[in-house]
Design an enzyme around this catalytic site. Structure first.
Site, mmCIF file in Angstrom:
data_model
loop_
_atom_site.group_PDB
_atom_site.id
_atom_site.type_symbol
_atom_site.label_atom_id
_atom_site.label_comp_id
_atom_site.label_asym_id
_atom_site.label_seq_id
_atom_site.Cartn_x
_atom_site.Cartn_y
_atom_site.Cartn_z
ATOM 1 N N HIS A 212 0.700 20.395 -22.845
ATOM 2 C CA HIS A 212 1.296 20.109 -24.164
ATOM 3 C C HIS A 212 1.296 21.344 -25.090
ATOM 4 O O HIS A 212 2.301 21.665 -25.708
ATOM 5 C CB HIS A 212 0.514 19.006 -24.891
ATOM 6 C CG HIS A 212 0.362 17.737 -24.105
ATOM 7 N ND1 HIS A 212 1.266 17.326 -23.157
ATOM 8 C CD2 HIS A 212 -0.593 16.775 -24.141
ATOM 9 C CE1 HIS A 212 0.874 16.167 -22.651
ATOM 10 N NE2 HIS A 212 -0.257 15.815 -23.215
ATOM 11 N N HIS B 286 5.068 14.338 -21.818
ATOM 12 C CA HIS B 286 5.639 13.492 -22.866
ATOM 13 C C HIS B 286 5.704 14.201 -24.222
ATOM 14 O O HIS B 286 6.524 13.875 -25.067
ATOM 15 C CB HIS B 286 4.874 12.164 -22.983
ATOM 16 C CG HIS B 286 3.592 12.277 -23.746
ATOM 17 N ND1 HIS B 286 2.442 12.802 -23.199
ATOM 18 C CD2 HIS B 286 3.267 11.947 -25.026
ATOM 19 C CE1 HIS B 286 1.481 12.780 -24.112
ATOM 20 N NE2 HIS B 286 1.948 12.271 -25.220
ATOM 21 N N GLU C 293 -8.308 15.175 -32.234
ATOM 22 C CA GLU C 293 -8.295 13.726 -31.996
ATOM 23 C C GLU C 293 -9.633 13.150 -32.418
ATOM 24 O O GLU C 293 -10.688 13.672 -32.034
ATOM 25 C CB GLU C 293 -7.994 13.428 -30.530
ATOM 26 C CG GLU C 293 -6.588 13.856 -30.147
ATOM 27 C CD GLU C 293 -6.248 13.594 -28.686
ATOM 28 O OE1 GLU C 293 -5.152 13.064 -28.429
ATOM 29 O OE2 GLU C 293 -7.059 13.931 -27.816
ATOM 30 N N ASP D 239 -6.256 19.101 -19.646
ATOM 31 C CA ASP D 239 -5.661 17.867 -20.166
ATOM 32 C C ASP D 239 -4.531 18.145 -21.150
ATOM 33 O O ASP D 239 -3.481 17.516 -21.082
ATOM 34 C CB ASP D 239 -6.763 17.021 -20.833
ATOM 35 C CG ASP D 239 -6.273 15.638 -21.228
ATOM 36 O OD1 ASP D 239 -5.519 15.028 -20.440
ATOM 37 O OD2 ASP D 239 -6.655 15.150 -22.311
ATOM 38 N N ASP E 18 0.847 -1.185 0.000
ATOM 39 C CA ASP E 18 0.000 0.000 0.000
ATOM 40 C C ASP E 18 0.893 1.250 0.000
ATOM 41 O O ASP E 18 1.875 1.314 0.726
ATOM 42 C CB ASP E 18 -0.867 -0.044 1.275
ATOM 43 C CG ASP E 18 -2.010 0.935 1.191
ATOM 44 O OD1 ASP E 18 -1.759 2.090 0.789
ATOM 45 O OD2 ASP E 18 -3.143 0.537 1.515
HETATM 46 C C1 BG6 Z 1 -2.336 13.016 -22.984
HETATM 47 C C2 BG6 Z 1 -3.783 13.392 -22.788
HETATM 48 O O1 BG6 Z 1 -1.518 13.736 -22.114
HETATM 49 O O2 BG6 Z 1 -1.964 13.288 -24.318
HETATM 50 C C3 BG6 Z 1 -4.668 12.658 -23.769
HETATM 51 O O3 BG6 Z 1 -4.166 13.064 -21.463
HETATM 52 C C4 BG6 Z 1 -4.174 12.886 -25.185
HETATM 53 O O4 BG6 Z 1 -6.011 13.053 -23.640
HETATM 54 C C5 BG6 Z 1 -2.694 12.551 -25.282
HETATM 55 O O5 BG6 Z 1 -4.917 12.057 -26.061
HETATM 56 C C6 BG6 Z 1 -2.141 12.875 -26.640
HETATM 57 O O6 BG6 Z 1 -0.816 12.471 -26.720
HETATM 58 P P1 BG6 Z 1 -0.312 11.584 -27.919
HETATM 59 O O7 BG6 Z 1 1.132 11.368 -27.666
HETATM 60 O O8 BG6 Z 1 -1.123 10.326 -27.903
HETATM 61 O O9 BG6 Z 1 -0.583 12.413 -29.132
#
Ligand code: BG6
Length: 464
Positions: free
Chosen positions: A230, A168, A206, A225, A85
Site C-alpha cells: 500500500h 485494494h 491504526e 503487510d 477441495d
Molecule cells: C490490509 C492490511 O491490506 O490493509 C491490514 O492487511 C490493514 O492490516 C488494511 O489494516 C488497511 O486497509 P483499509 O482499507 O482498512 O484502510
C-alpha cells in the site's frame, strides 16, 4: 484478451474477505448491471448453495444495507455453489462442467497464497484458463525470491495481461485523487521537486490491534503487510512523472519507474516497534519479534526527487486511525519579517481517510496587529467519506472489463520487494510502545532534522 468476462468464480467464498468486502462489492456491481450473468462460489465448507446465499444476504445486510431486496435476491440467484477441495482434481472437473459454455471466465483467488499454485495448476490442467482472467489477493510473496517464484507460477497459467494483482489501496478514491490532483493542477508542477520540497512523510496509523488476524499477522509484520504494497505504491503515485496518456500501460510504467528508483532500505534508517500486549494476543508466537510498527527513511533517486528524504511510518494500536501524507516545502531562504520561520510551515497535506478525506495547504499569515509577526494557518478542503464507493467495487468492475490500470504489475511487485528485501531479517532490534501512543520514541530521531513527525489530528478531540 479484451471484452467482458462471462462468468465469475470466487475461490474462498466462505472466507472472511468474501464476507467483509467481496459480496458487498458484487452487490453494488449487480445494482449497476456490471456483473457477468453467472457467478460461482467455491469453498470447502460442506455447504449447499442455500448456505452461500444466506451468507451473501447477511453480508449485504451488514456491509451494504442500502441495497434493496430485489438487488440482493438477484445477486443470490446468480450465484451457484461448488463444494470441494482446492487440491482435488474432482473439484475442477465439476467446475468445468458447471461453467459449460463460458469462454472467458474470471477466477478470483481469495484464498491463502499457499493454495495459489495448486488451484492455478488444476485450472490449467482442466483447460479452464485459455481465455480466463485471474485475480489474486495480496500478499504477493514473502520476499523478493518468493514473489519471483509466485509470478513464475501464475504466469505459467495466464499471461500478464490477464493477471490481476489486487492491492485494494490503489482503488481507494482518495488515492485516485492523488493522481488527479497532481496532474489536473498546473500550479503544482513547478514546485513538485527537490528544489522546493524538503521532505515527504506518509503515516498510516491504526488505532486497533491485530485482533482476530493475529496468527496471519505474526507471520507478516508491518513491512510486509502495508509498507511493501500500500504505502510504496502510494508513494509511487505521489512521485511519478505524468504518464504519456491515460492508458493502463502508461500509468503503470510511470509508477513502476518510481518503485525502481526508491532506494533499498538500510538497517540504520529503520525503527521497528511492537505494542505492549501483542505477545498476549491469541495466535502470536511466544517471544515473537514481529513488528507491529515501523518507521523508516528512504529516498527516490530520480532527477526530480534525489535529495528529498521520504519518511514512512505505519503501525497498529496507535493513537488514531488515519492515513496522511505530508509534503513539506523548504523554508523561505531568509526572513524579512523580524521572526525566524519555523520549519514545516508550508506544506500540502492529504488525509486519505478513513471517514474524512482532506487536502490542506499549510501557510503562514500575518497575525492581526501592528507587528509583522505571523501564525500558521491551513487552507482546508474536507469531505466526509461516508457512503463512499468501496475500492473492491471499482477494482472488481475493472477486472471484469479487463482494465488493468489499478492493478499491480509483475515488475512493480518485484521492484517494491527489492526496496524492502534488505531489511526483512528475522533478528532485528524491536522496541516496545504503549498502545495509544504514536510508536516507540526511537522513531523520533529519524525525522528530528526535519522538524519531527507530523501526527494526524483527531478532529473530534483536537488531539493528535
Ligand atoms: C490490509 C492490511 O491490506 O490493509 C491490514 O492487511 C490493514 O492490516 C488494511 O489494516 C488497511 O486497509 P483499509 O482499507 O482498512 O484502510
Amino acid at each position: 484478451m479484451t471484452g467482458v468476462s462471462d462468468a465469475f468464480v470466487l475461490f474462498g467464498a466462505s472466507g472472511d474477505l468474501a464476507e467483509k468486502k467481496i459480496f458487498s462489492a458484487l452487490g453494488r456491481l449487480e445494482a449497476s448491471g456490471a456483473l457477468p450473468p453467472r457467478l460461482f462460489g467455491v469453498a470447502k465448507s460442506g455447504w449447499q448453495v442455500e448456505q452461500l446465499r444466506d451468507r451473501i444476504r447477511s453480508s449485504l445486510k451488514a456491509h451494504a444495507p442500502d441495497l434493496g431486496a430485489p438487488v440482493v435476491e438477484a445477486l443470490c440467484r446468480k450465484f451457484d455453489y461448488l463444494d470441494g477441495d482446492y487440491r482435488d482434481e474432482k473439484t475442477f472437473k465439476t467446475l468445468a462442467t458447471q461453467l459449460g459454455q463460458s469462454v472467458a471466465p474470471l477466477f478470483y483467488l481469495a484464498i491463502p497464497p499457499s493454495l495459489f499454485g495448486s488451484v492455478a495448476d488444476l485450472l490449467k490442467k482442466n483447460h479452464l484458463t485459455q481465455n480466463a482472467r485471474l485475480i489474486v489477493e495480496k500478499p504477493f510473496g514473502r520476499d523478493l525470491a518468493s514473489a519471483i517464484e509466485l509470478n513464475r507460477t501464475l504466469l505459467g497459467i495466464v499471461p500478464e495481461e490477464r493477471l490481476f494483482r489486487i492491492d485494494h489501496y490503489l482503488g481507494k478514491d482518495p488515492v485516485l485523487n492523488l493522481v488527479y490532483f497532481r496532474f489536473a493542477n498546473s500550479f503544482l508542477e513547478p514546485v513538485w521537486n527537490n528544489r522546493y520540497i524538503d521532505n515527504i512523510q506518509i503515516t498510516m496509523s491504526e488505532k486497533f490491534g491485530v485482533a482476530d488476524r493475529a496468527a496471519f499477522y505474526d507471520e507478516v509484520g508491518a513491512v510486509r503487510d502495508v509498507v511493501q504494497n500500500h504505502l510504496l505504491h502510494t508513494l509511487s503515485i505521489l512521485a511519478m512523472e505524468p504518464p504519456i496518456n491515460a492508458t493502463a500501460e502508461a500509468n503503470r510504467e510511470e509508477k513502476t519507474k518510481i518503485l525502481k528508483a526508491i532506494s533499498p532500505l538500510v538497517e540504520n534508517r529503520i525503527v521497528r516497534g511492537q505494542y505492549q500486549g501483542y505477545l498476549a494476543e491469541k495466535g502470536v508466537r511466544p517471544h515473537s519479534a514481529t513488528e507491529t510498527f515501523v518507521a523508516l527513511e528512504t529516498s527516490i533517486e530520480t532527477w526530480r526527487w534525489s535529495g528529498v528524504p521520504v519518511f514512512i511510518r505505519a503501525g497498529k494500536c496507535l493513537a488514531i486511525t488515519a492515513t496522511e501524507i505530508m509534503v513539506q516545502f523548504k523554508k523561505p531562504p531568509i526572513s524579512v519579517t523580524h521572526e525566524p520561520f519555523p520549519p514545516g510551515a508550508n506544506y500540502i497535506r492529504f488525509r486519505l481517510g478513513p471517514d474524512r478525506v482532506e487536502i490542506g495547504l499549510g501557510a503562514r499569515a500575518k497575525r492581526p496587529g501592528p507587528t509583522m509577526v505571523g501564525q500558521p494557518i491551513e487552507l482546508l478542503v474536507m469531505r466526509n467519506q461516508a457512503g463512499e464507493e468501496e475500492p473492491y467495487e471499482l477494482l472488481l468492475g475493472d477486472a471484469i472489463r479487463g482494465d488493468q490500470n489499478l492493478f499491480t504489475s509483475q515488475e512493480a511487485v518485484e521492484a517494491a520487494w527489492r526496496v524492502v528485501d534488505p531489511i526483512l531479517k528475522p533478528e532485528h532490534p524491536i522496541y516496545e510502545y504503549p498502545a495509544g501512543s504514536m510508536g516507540p520514541g526511537e522513531a523520533e530521531a529519524l525525522v528530528a532534522q526535519h522538524g519531527g513527525w507530523h501526527n494526524p489530528k483527531d478532529p473530534a478531540s483536537g488531539t493528535s
